[in-house]
Design an enzyme around this catalytic site. Structure first.
Site, PDB file in Angstrom:
ATOM      1  N   ASP A 299       0.960  -1.270   0.037  1.00  0.00           N
ATOM      2  CA  ASP A 299       0.113   0.032  -0.169  1.00  0.00           C
ATOM      3  C   ASP A 299       0.992   1.212  -0.021  1.00  0.00           C
ATOM      4  OD1 ASP A 299      -2.269   1.543  -0.068  1.00  0.00           O
ATOM      5  OD2 ASP A 299      -3.222   0.800   1.637  1.00  0.00           O
TER       6      ASP A 299
HETATM    7  C1  NOJ Z   1      -3.903   3.936   0.096  1.00  0.00           C
HETATM    8  C2  NOJ Z   1      -5.155   3.010   0.185  1.00  0.00           C
HETATM    9  O1  NOJ Z   1      -5.056   2.345   1.423  1.00  0.00           O
HETATM   10  C3  NOJ Z   1      -5.282   2.074  -0.911  1.00  0.00           C
HETATM   11  O2  NOJ Z   1      -6.404   1.296  -0.893  1.00  0.00           O
HETATM   12  C4  NOJ Z   1      -5.189   2.645  -2.450  1.00  0.00           C
HETATM   13  O3  NOJ Z   1      -5.161   1.718  -3.068  1.00  0.00           O
HETATM   14  C5  NOJ Z   1      -3.894   3.446  -2.413  1.00  0.00           C
HETATM   15  N1  NOJ Z   1      -3.805   4.408  -1.366  1.00  0.00           N
HETATM   16  C6  NOJ Z   1      -3.485   4.139  -3.696  1.00  0.00           C
HETATM   17  O4  NOJ Z   1      -4.472   5.475  -3.702  1.00  0.00           O
END
Ligand code: NOJ
Length: 765
Positions: A299
């Site tokens: 993430d």
């Molecule tokens: C953080 C989020 O937790 C995740 O779900 C997302 O896909 C990414 N950022 C990218 O935006």
């Protein structure tokens, strides 16, 4: 020689044996691939790659415009372009639109040494431009066909905008509505969650990833992010094996079995190990035990955050731990690109680890057809024709209607009469065109939802008077901005009261602003935010005939409303077509059929509250003293249970028949039940089957959903519905994480909610 030609020649003419040790003892690697041609292509390409280029494939950069996480210190546009040209970038996120995607893809395939195309990721969560209901709302439909179609339309639009990879579906199970991200998942139940995971993966990926309207999906956040302590975002998670295996993991496993191409790890730690650093979850369980052949993306900077968690002392150590653990790609963390090459050169990380990750990434790129045509998704004609199509709006409306849940209709205010009524439409969200679009949308246009006011006005037979009453938020808000709900002005309440006094029915649209749920939107209160409760009670004093339409991205604790307001409708945030969907349900042109995918608590103190809880040793007050499992200030039952939702008609369940009687654990148990529509309207119910395994070597929940079916019934009609239970349904994971089936007695309950009381039982030998 042009590098594309050079590596084409190599993989056509030489059958190159990839020299990495695929059966490395310590770290199980990608092996026994089903798709041999792709493997050969990948292997031959990898033979040409420098270590730096390989590490580049493990590097995912955010685009140059929008951010969906904290802005990192590193990574100026200049650095990113420079890295792109060197072939040190495997993919980009938050780059959208054919023109922009083409620009970065062109650098990757025309200016780098090996011309390896980029994978282009984006959070296509509930639509791209045309917005469907938020995922939690869609889950309330229990309609897998409609959910799959919604994901398919989202994929079609995103693909037409240059995107080939979505960071969806989010399959995190959560029992904590304080956590803002419940809006993004399918609720609290692993069985429903698994079915929806499968539908969404198939919706995004279709049957053929080579098509230009299908994109790679990503099951996230692996794992247990939905159990963040106290519902607080990015918090620690401490859960046992039973909850992990029986509740958290099933939807991930279902996604993997459905062929999802990628997984995303999560921000939380799990029992003391930051998930990006968890070899157990990523390499041992997902890749080895489940045989997942795609890649795991971190993430946003989650590899970097291993340092903040206090599990690595610096980036070098974080890169080492995460790569060994099986995090294949670093999202906007700058850890792999800065550290991995040296780690390999110093002999700290073996190159087979890098090879395994790169092979996984390249394989997905091949499967997407990007090597054949890197501009496959960059077609301006598709962009114009496919984004915002009429057909998608039509489907979004259909999905929105199916997602609405009727909680209460005691005086039958609903459906509204179509003519001759005076209606007051009151509330800060009644005319809002932005909030209903919901959270997690970064490609759609703001203020484009059909508001409830607009939807109601399409019905011409009644007079509709609108009064906002109060404001819900101060100023504009967005996906990345904190929502300011500290409104204090009561100036409009008087007008709302005046309007309400002289009408037959008051429709009040209250709840959460769309940006009050989603990432980083944990709440400690689950009431109607701001002055809305005050407005509701003030209006109620002058007119009790209120239909409360909730806008919400999570279950709300609305005990007062539930006691006093005669009709309550859960309207979530329903996307582009919100107002039309709500109006059609209120007027009875669509008979509501949604069922809650998450329990609504009476108060925050009850959280976590969920239907499939354990019995405890003292479940009942048998002696009329205090020594039983309860609160002294509130009853144990929720406000509205999982699976609950009314219709304008009524359904009656009877006559459960279990075919046969002498069952072994290997048998299938066939069960049928009769459902009748005994009310005044045609309608649809979600027939739900729950089991209770009475005695287990690990304590079993009081109920577990193990089957459901949508049943459409004309008024007066009866249908027989059949369910089949097999090992998959009887079994559970023990505390070693092994799936076991135990003989013994089972109860089954069938009906229209998790409170169903039509009961039967059987025994497994
Ligand atoms: C953080 C989020 O937790 C995740 O779900 C997302 O896909 C990414 N950022 C990218 O935006």
């Amino acid at each position: 020689m042009n590098s594309r030609i050079s590596h084409t020649i190599i993989y056509l003419s030489i059958i190159l044996t990839f020299t990495g040790n695929l059966n490395h003892k310590k770290y199980s690697m990608l092996a026994n691939q089903s798709d041999d041609t792709v493997n050969k292509k990948v292997d031959s390409l990898m033979a040409l790659m420098t270590l730096e280029e390989k590490v580049g494939q493990m590097n995912l950069y955010n685009g140059f415009w929008d951010v969906t996480g904290p802005v990192p210190k590193e990574g100026s546009a200049k650095t990113k372009y420079d890295h792109l040209r060197k072939g040190w970038v495997g993919g980009m996120l938050n780059v959208k639109g054919v023109k922009n995607v083409r620009k970065v893809q062109k650098i990757a395939v025309e200016e780098t040494r090996l011309d390896i195309p980029l994978i282009i990721g984006f959070d296509v969560i509930h639509g791209y431009k045309t917005l469907s209901p938020i995922p939690l709302a869609e889950a309330a439909s229990w309609d897998l066909v409609a959910i799959e179609k919604s994901a398919r339309n989202a994929a079609t639009e995103a693909a037409a905008a240059g995107i080939n990879w979505t960071f969806a579906p989010m399959v995190d199970i959560s029992r904590d509505p304080r956590w803002g991200r419940v809006m993004e998942g399918a609720g609290e139940d692993p069985y429903l969650g698994s079915k929806i995971a499968k539908a969404r993966v198939h919706g995004f990926q279709g049957d053929d990833l080579k098509k230009d309207n299908t994109i790679a999906a990503c099951a996230k956040h692996f794992a247990a992010y939905g159990f963040a302590e106290a519902g607080k975002e990015y918090n620690t998670v401490d859960i046992g094996t039973s909850t992990l295996f029986n509740t958290v993991l099933p939807p991930f496993k279902a996604a993997s079995e459905s062929g999802v191409k990628t997984f995303m790890n999560s921000f939380n730690d799990l029992n003391g190990i930051p998930v990006s650093a968890s070899k157990y979850l990523q390499r041992d369980l997902l890749k080895t035990k489940w045989g997942f052949e795609g890649f795991v993306v971190s993430d946003w900077a989650s590899i970097n955050e291993i340092i903040s968690w206090g599990h690595a002392k610096d980036k070098k150590e974080a890169a080492k731990i995460a790569s060994l653990a099986g995090s294949d790609m670093d999202m906007e963390g700058y850890v792999y690109i800065q550290e991995l090459v040296n780690l390999v050169k110093e002999g700290i990380v073996e190159e087979v680890i890098i090879n395994d990750a790169v092979k996984r990434v390249l394989k997905v790129k091949y499967q997407l057809g990007l090597f054949e045509d890197p501009y496959k998704y960059c077609n301006t004609k598709n962009e114009t024709e496919r984004i915002g199509r009429k057909a998608h709006l039509y489907d979004a409306l259909d999905m929105a209607k199916k997602s609405i849940v009727l909680l209460k209709n005691t005086t039958k205010l609903l459906p509204l009469k179509k003519e001759g009524q005076k209606i007051a439409l009151i509330g800060p969200l009644a005319a809002d065109k932005n909030s209903p679009l919901g959270s997690w949308r970064t490609a759609s246009d703001d203020h484009t939802a059909i508001s409830v006011l607009e939807g109601m006005k399409t019905y011409k037979g009644n007079s509709v008077k609108y009064a906002k009453g109060i404001d819900l938020i101060i100023g504009e808000t967005s996906f990345i901005k904190e929502v300011n709900i500290n409104t204090t002005s009561r100036d409009g309440i008087k007008e709302a009261i005046e309007v309400a006094k002289h009408v037959d029915v008051v429709v009040m649209v209250l709840g959460e602003h769309g940006f009050q749920s989603g990432e980083a939107r944990s709440r400690t209160q689950l009431d109607l935010p701001g002055l809305q409760q005050e407005l509701l009670e003030a209006v109620y004093k002058v007119n009790k005939d209120i239909v409360l339409v909730l806008n919400n991205g999570r279950p709300l604790a609305i005990e007062w409303a539930s006691e006093n307001i005669p009709s309550i409708v859960v309207g979530w945030q329903l996307g582009s077509q919100t107002g039309n969907a709500i109006a059609q349900v209120l007027y009875g042109d669509y008979n509501p059929s949604g069922k809650l995918p998450m329990t609504f608590p009476r108060s925050i103190g009850q959280i976590p509250i969920y239907y499939n809880h354990k019995n405890t040793g003292r479940a009942k007050n048998v002696e009329n003293n205090v020594f039983w499992s309860h609160y002294i200030d509130q009853e144990n039952t929720p406000l509205y249970p999982f699976g609950f939702g009314l219709s304008y008609t009524q359904f009656a369940y009877k006559n459960i028949i279990i075919k046969g009687s002498d069952f072994s654990i290997n048998d299938a148990v066939n069960i049928s039940v009769e459902i009748s529509n005994i009310g005044d309207y045609d309608g649809k119910d979600v027939a739900q089957l729950y089991i209770r395994d009475l005695v287990g070597s690990v304590t079993r929940p009081v109920r577990e959903l193990k089957g459901f079916e949508l049943v459409l019934l004309k008024k007066g009609d009866t249908k027989t519905v059949e369910f089949v239970l097999t090992k998959k349904e009887f079994g559970f994971y023990n505390n070693n994480g092994d799936f076991i089936i135990e003989p013994g007695d089972f109860e089954i309950y069938i009906g229209g909610s998790s409170n169903a009381n039509l009961k039967s039982e059987f025994t497994l030998r």
